[in-house]
Design an enzyme around this catalytic site. Structure first.
Site, PDB file in Angstrom:
ATOM      1  N   LYS A 250       0.861  -1.183   0.000  1.00  0.00           N
ATOM      2  CA  LYS A 250       0.000   0.000   0.000  1.00  0.00           C
ATOM      3  C   LYS A 250       0.904   1.242   0.000  1.00  0.00           C
ATOM      4  CE  LYS A 250      -4.504   0.855   1.977  1.00  0.00           C
ATOM      5  NZ  LYS A 250      -5.483   0.393   2.968  1.00  0.00           N
ATOM      6  N   GLU A 336     -18.911  -5.806  10.153  1.00  0.00           N
ATOM      7  CA  GLU A 336     -19.866  -5.090  11.013  1.00  0.00           C
ATOM      8  C   GLU A 336     -20.939  -6.017  11.560  1.00  0.00           C
ATOM      9  OE1 GLU A 336     -18.817  -4.000   8.084  1.00  0.00           O
ATOM     10  OE2 GLU A 336     -17.833  -2.104   8.502  1.00  0.00           O
ATOM     11  N   ARG A 364     -25.430  -2.548   7.214  1.00  0.00           N
ATOM     12  CA  ARG A 364     -25.092  -3.951   6.901  1.00  0.00           C
ATOM     13  C   ARG A 364     -25.437  -4.876   8.067  1.00  0.00           C
ATOM     14  NH1 ARG A 364     -19.771  -5.292   3.749  1.00  0.00           N
ATOM     15  NH2 ARG A 364     -21.217  -4.781   2.070  1.00  0.00           N
TER      16      ARG A 364
HETATM   17  C1  TPP Z   1     -18.682  -2.465   4.918  1.00  0.00           C
HETATM   18  C2  TPP Z   1     -17.507  -1.507   4.955  1.00  0.00           C
HETATM   19  N1  TPP Z   1     -16.874  -1.292   6.124  1.00  0.00           N
HETATM   20  C3  TPP Z   1     -15.819  -0.449   6.186  1.00  0.00           C
HETATM   21  C4  TPP Z   1     -15.400   0.228   5.061  1.00  0.00           C
HETATM   22  C5  TPP Z   1     -14.277   1.230   5.158  1.00  0.00           C
HETATM   23  N2  TPP Z   1     -13.122   0.807   4.376  1.00  0.00           N
HETATM   24  C6  TPP Z   1     -12.900   1.251   3.167  1.00  0.00           C
HETATM   25  S1  TPP Z   1     -11.535   0.614   2.476  1.00  0.00           S
HETATM   26  C7  TPP Z   1     -11.195  -0.269   3.892  1.00  0.00           C
HETATM   27  C8  TPP Z   1      -9.993  -1.136   3.971  1.00  0.00           C
HETATM   28  C9  TPP Z   1      -9.986  -2.056   2.770  1.00  0.00           C
HETATM   29  O1  TPP Z   1      -8.885  -2.917   2.868  1.00  0.00           O
HETATM   30  P1  TPP Z   1      -8.555  -3.803   1.603  1.00  0.00           P
HETATM   31  O2  TPP Z   1      -9.785  -4.465   1.111  1.00  0.00           O
HETATM   32  O3  TPP Z   1      -7.432  -4.675   1.987  1.00  0.00           O
HETATM   33  O4  TPP Z   1      -8.130  -2.764   0.485  1.00  0.00           O
HETATM   34  P2  TPP Z   1      -6.780  -1.874   0.446  1.00  0.00           P
HETATM   35  O5  TPP Z   1      -7.195  -0.501   0.935  1.00  0.00           O
HETATM   36  O6  TPP Z   1      -5.774  -2.529   1.309  1.00  0.00           O
HETATM   37  O7  TPP Z   1      -6.396  -1.854  -1.003  1.00  0.00           O
HETATM   38  C10 TPP Z   1     -12.183  -0.076   4.824  1.00  0.00           C
HETATM   39  C11 TPP Z   1     -12.223  -0.722   6.167  1.00  0.00           C
HETATM   40  C12 TPP Z   1     -16.115  -0.011   3.865  1.00  0.00           C
HETATM   41  N3  TPP Z   1     -15.809   0.630   2.716  1.00  0.00           N
HETATM   42  N4  TPP Z   1     -17.131  -0.888   3.834  1.00  0.00           N
HETATM   43 MG    MG Z   2      -5.428  -4.471   1.893  1.00  0.00          MG
END
Ligand code: TPP
Ligand code: MG
Ligand code: DXP
Length: 596
Positions: A250, A336, A364
Site C-alpha cells: 500500500k 460489522e 449492513r
Molecule cells: C462495509 C464496509 N466497512 C468499512 C469500510 C471502510 N473501508 C474502506 S476501504 C477499507 C480497507 C480495505 O482494505 P482492503 O480491502 O485490503 O483494500 P486496500 O485498501 O488494502 O487496497 C475499509 C475498512 C467499507 N468501505 N465498507
Molecule cells: Mg489491503
C-alpha cells in the site's frame, strides 16, 4: 506515455520499458493530483502494475472487471480514458469510486466492502444461463475486504462449480487501514511466505482457497507487471474459478505513504506532497476526537466498557482508547455484522461494548442489531460517526439511513448530540443503559461551538426562543441545531414566534416534547437523515397517536441517492439550510396559522 493511453487497447502495444515508464508516470500523477484534492492515495499507489496487467490481459468492458470497495480504482479510471482528476470527489468531477455514469468500464458503484465476489458470482451465473462463454468475470478484492462475511458467502458459491470461471485477483497488501487482523491474515501471510517463482495453477501448498476447490495461482509479485500478466493469462485460460494471489504494498513508490504505519495514506486530505503534511488542518476538534477522548475517560471509570471497531480503529477515534486499554479493544476486521453480534455476546457476559462504526456501514448489520442485540435486550452502545450527509465520499457513504432503519428496532434508543458537550453527556448516558441497545450518532468533521441550554424540560433542551407567541415549535435533531437557530431568528423577523428545542434522545419520543407540541400552533422537525421513517415521521406519528392536533412538518433528506458533492452543497440541494427552511416554513406556518 500516460497521455497516449486513452483506452485499454493502447496498453497492449507497449513494451516492458514503456510499461515501466507508464507505471512511473501514473504514480507521479497520483501523488501530485490526489495530494491536491484528497482521496485514497495509498490504495491506488498499490495497484498500478496490477491494474495495467489486468487491462492488458482482459478486454474491458467486454470482459467485466469488478473492484471491491472501489477506492482503489483511480488507476483503472486513468487507463479507461479519465485523466482529469482535478475535481476528484467534487461536484462535476470524477467520483472517488467506480461510476457507471462515467464509463461502461465501471460496474460496481457501491463502496461498501466485500461485495464484489457476490456480484462476480451473479454475473458468472447469468452468463452461464444465457450461454455467454466469451466474456471473463474478474473481481479485484483486497485482503481487508476478504475479512468481510459476504466475501466468504460468495467464495463458497463460486467454488461450487468448476465450470463457471471467475478470476479472483486477491490484492494482498497485508492491510486494511491497519494491518489486517485474524486467522485469515495469518493464513495469507503464510501463503505469501511460500512465495513460488512460477505462477502455476496448482499451489505448492494447499491454502484455504485450494481446499475450497478453487485454483490458486501465487503468490505473485503484484508490482511486477509481467509476472501479474503471466498469472492472469494462466488464470484466464483455466476456464474455472481461480484465485490469483498478488502481493502488493500500500502506498508503493511513495516513501511517505509506504512508511506511514498508521494507514499508509489510505485516505488523505489535501497534503503537501513533499512533506506529507496536511495543508487544510481543521481548527476545531472533530466529533471523532471528542468521542475518543470521552470514551477514554469513561473507560478509566468503567472497567466493563470495551470497544469494537470494524477495521477502522483510527478513523472512528478509538486509537486513544486502544493505547490506554489495549486489552479492551477488539478489531473484528471489515465485519460489522460480526461486530454487532459479538457485542451482544460481550454484553451477555456483563460487559458494556461500544461498537464504533460509520453510520452507513451499520446498515449492513441491521438484522444483527434487531435480533441478536435488541431482541435479547443487550446493553450495547453503537457510536455512529459520519452520520448524515458526508458528501464527497459518494452516494453509499452518506450516513443518512441510520435513524430510519433503527427506528423500527424495539427498545433501541437514539441520541443525536448537537455539539461536543452534548456528545460527551449523551455518550455517558448511553453507556449507562444496560437493558436495551443505545445509539449515539454524529456527522463527519469538526464539532460546532457549544449551543447552551436556555431551559431543560424533562430531558428536552430549549435552546432558543424568538419573537413572540407560540407559532412554531422547531425540533432540531443533533447537528441541525445551528441551522434551526438561524432559521428561527429569520422567521421571528417575519413575525413568527419560534421555540427551538433539542430533544437529545430522539428515540423514544419524549413526552415532554409532545407537551411542547400541544402548546404550539405548528411543529417542524429538521434532521440530517432520510425523511422516510426518520425522527420527524416518528414524532408526527406520536403527536397523532396522542390526539394532539398540531400540524407536524418534517424536514430531512429525500429518499434518494445523493450525487458526489460537498456536504454544504448537498444540504443546500435538499433544502436543509436556514434560507430554504425559512422560505418553506413561512409558507407552511403562515398557511397553517390562517386556517386555524
Ligand atoms: C462495509 C464496509 N466497512 C468499512 C469500510 C471502510 N473501508 C474502506 S476501504 C477499507 C480497507 C480495505 O482494505 P482492503 O480491502 O485490503 O483494500 P486496500 O485498501 O488494502 O487496497 C475499509 C475498512 C467499507 N468501505 N465498507
Ligand atoms: Mg489491503
Ligand atoms: C473507502 C472507505 O470506505 C473509507 O476509506 C472511507 O472513504 C473513509 O472515509 P473518511 O475519509 O470520511 O474517513
Amino acid at each position: 506515455m500516460l497521455t497516449e493511453v486513452h483506452t485499454p487497447h493502447d496498453l497492449k502495444r507497449l513494451n516492458p520499458a514503456e510499461l515501466a515508464t507508464l507505471s512511473a508516470e501514473i504514480r507521479a500523477f497520483l501523488v501530485a493530483s490526489v495530494s491536491r484534492t484528497g482521496g485514497h492515495l495509498g490504495p491506488n499507489l498499490g495497484v498500478v502494475e496490477l491494474t495495467i496487467a489486468l487491462h492488458r490481459v482482459f478486454d474491458s468492458p467486454h470482459d467485466s472487471i469488478l473492484w471491491d470497495t472501489g477506492h482503489q480504482a483511480y488507476v483503472h479510471k486513468l487507463l479507461t480514458g479519465r485523466h482529469d482528476f482535478s475535481r476528484l470527489r467534487q461536484s462535476g468531477g470524477l467520483s472517488g469510486y467506480p461510476s457507471r455514469a462515467e464509463s461502461d468500464h465501471d460496474l460496481i458503484e457501491n463502496s461498501h466492502a466485500s461485495t464484489a465476489l457476490s456480484y462476480a458470482d451473479g454475473i458468472a451465473r447469468a452468463r452461464q444461463i444465457l450461454g455467454v462463454r466469451d466474456r471473463s468475470v474478474v473481481a479485484v478484492v483486497g485482503d481487508g475486504a476478504l475479512t468481510g462475511g459476504m466475501a466468504w458467502e460468495a467464495l463458497n458459491n463460486i467454488a461450487s462449480a468448476t465450470d463457471r470461471p471467475v478470476v479472483i485477483v486477491l490484492n494482498d497488501n497485508g492491510r486494511s487501514y491497519a494491518p489486517t487482523v485474524g486467522g485469515l491474515a495469518r493464513h495469507l501471510s503464510s501463503l505469501r511466505d511460500h512465495r513460488e517463482p512460477a505462477a502455476g495453477p496448482s499451489p505448492a501448498h494447499p491454502g484455504v482457497f485450494a481446499q475450497l476447490g478453487l485454483h490458486y495461482i501465487g503468490p505473485v509479485d503484484g508490482h511486477d507487471t509481467a509476472a501479474v500478466e503471466e498469472a492472469l493469462t494462466t488464470a484466464r485460460a483455466l476456464g474455472a474459478p481461480v484465485v490469483v494471489h498478488c502481493v502488493t504494498r500500500k502506498g508503493c513508490g511513495y516513501p511517505l505513504a509506504e512508511s506511514d504505519d498508521r494507514d499508509c495514506f489510505h485516505g488523505i486530505g489535501v497534503i503537501d506532497s513533499v512533506t506529507g503534511q496536511l495543508i487544510k488542518n481543521a481548527t476545531a476538534p472533530s466529533w471523532t476526537s471528542l468521542f475518543g477522548d470521552e470514551l477514554v475517560q469513561i473507560g478509566a471509570e468503567r472497567p466493563d466498557v470495551v470497544a469494537i471497531t470494524a477495521a477502522m480503529l483510527q478513523p472512528v477515534g478509538l486509537q486513544p482508547f486502544a493505547e490506554k486499554f489495549p486489552d479492551r479493544v477488539i478489531d473484528v476486521g471489515i465485519a460489522e455484522q460480526h461486530a454487532a453480534t459479538c457485542a451482544a455476546g460481550l454484553a451477555a457476559e456483563g460487559l458494556h461494548p461500544v461498537v464504533a462504526v460509520y453510520a452507513t456501514f451499520l446498515n449492513r448489520a441491521f438484522d444483527q442489531v434487531l435480533m441478536d442485540v435488541a431482541l435479547h435486550r443487550a446493553g450495547v452502545t453503537f457510536v455512529l460517526d459520519r452520520a448524515g450527509i458526508t458528501g464527497d465520499d459518494g452516494p453509499s457513504h452518506n450516513g443518512m439511513w441510520d435513524m430510519s432503519v433503527l427506528h423500527v428496532v424495539p427498545g433501541l434508543r437514539i441520541a443525536a448530540p448537537r455539539d461536543g458537550s452534548r456528545l460527551r453527556a449523551l455518550l455517558r448516558e448511553a453507556v449507562a443503559v444496560a437493558d436495551v441497545p443505545t445509539v449515539v450518532r454524529f456527522p463527519k468533521g469538526s464539532a460546532p461551538e457549544d449551543i447552551e441550554t436556555l431551559e431543560e424540560r424533562d430531558g428536552v433542551d430549549v435552546i432558543g426562543r424568538f419573537g413572540s407567541g407560540s407559532d412554531l415549535l422547531l425540533v432540531a435533531v443533533g447537528v441541525m441545531a445551528g441551522t434551526c437557530l438561524d432559521t428561527a431568528r429569520q422567521l421571528a423577523g417575519h413575525g413568527i414566534g419560534v421555540t427551538v428545542v433539542d430533544p437529545r434522545w430522539v428515540r423514544p419520543v419524549n413526552p415532554a416534547l409532545l407537551e411542547l407540541a400541544r402548546q404550539h400552533r405548528t411543529v417542524a422537525t429538521v434532521e440530517d437523515n432520510v425523511k422516510v421513517s426518520g425522527v420527524g415521521a416518528a414524532f408526527a406519528q406520536a403527536v397523532s397517536d396522542n390526539g394532539i392536533d398540531t400540524p407536524c412538518l418534517t424536514f430531512g433528506i429525500p429518499p434518494d441517492f445523493l450525487a458526489v458533492a460537498s456536504r454544504s452543497q448537498l444540504l443546500a440541494e435538499v433544502g436543509l439550510t436556514a434560507g430554504a427552511l425559512v422560505t418553506e416554513l413561512r409558507r407552511l406556518v403562515t398557511g397553517s396559522l390562517t386556517t386555524q
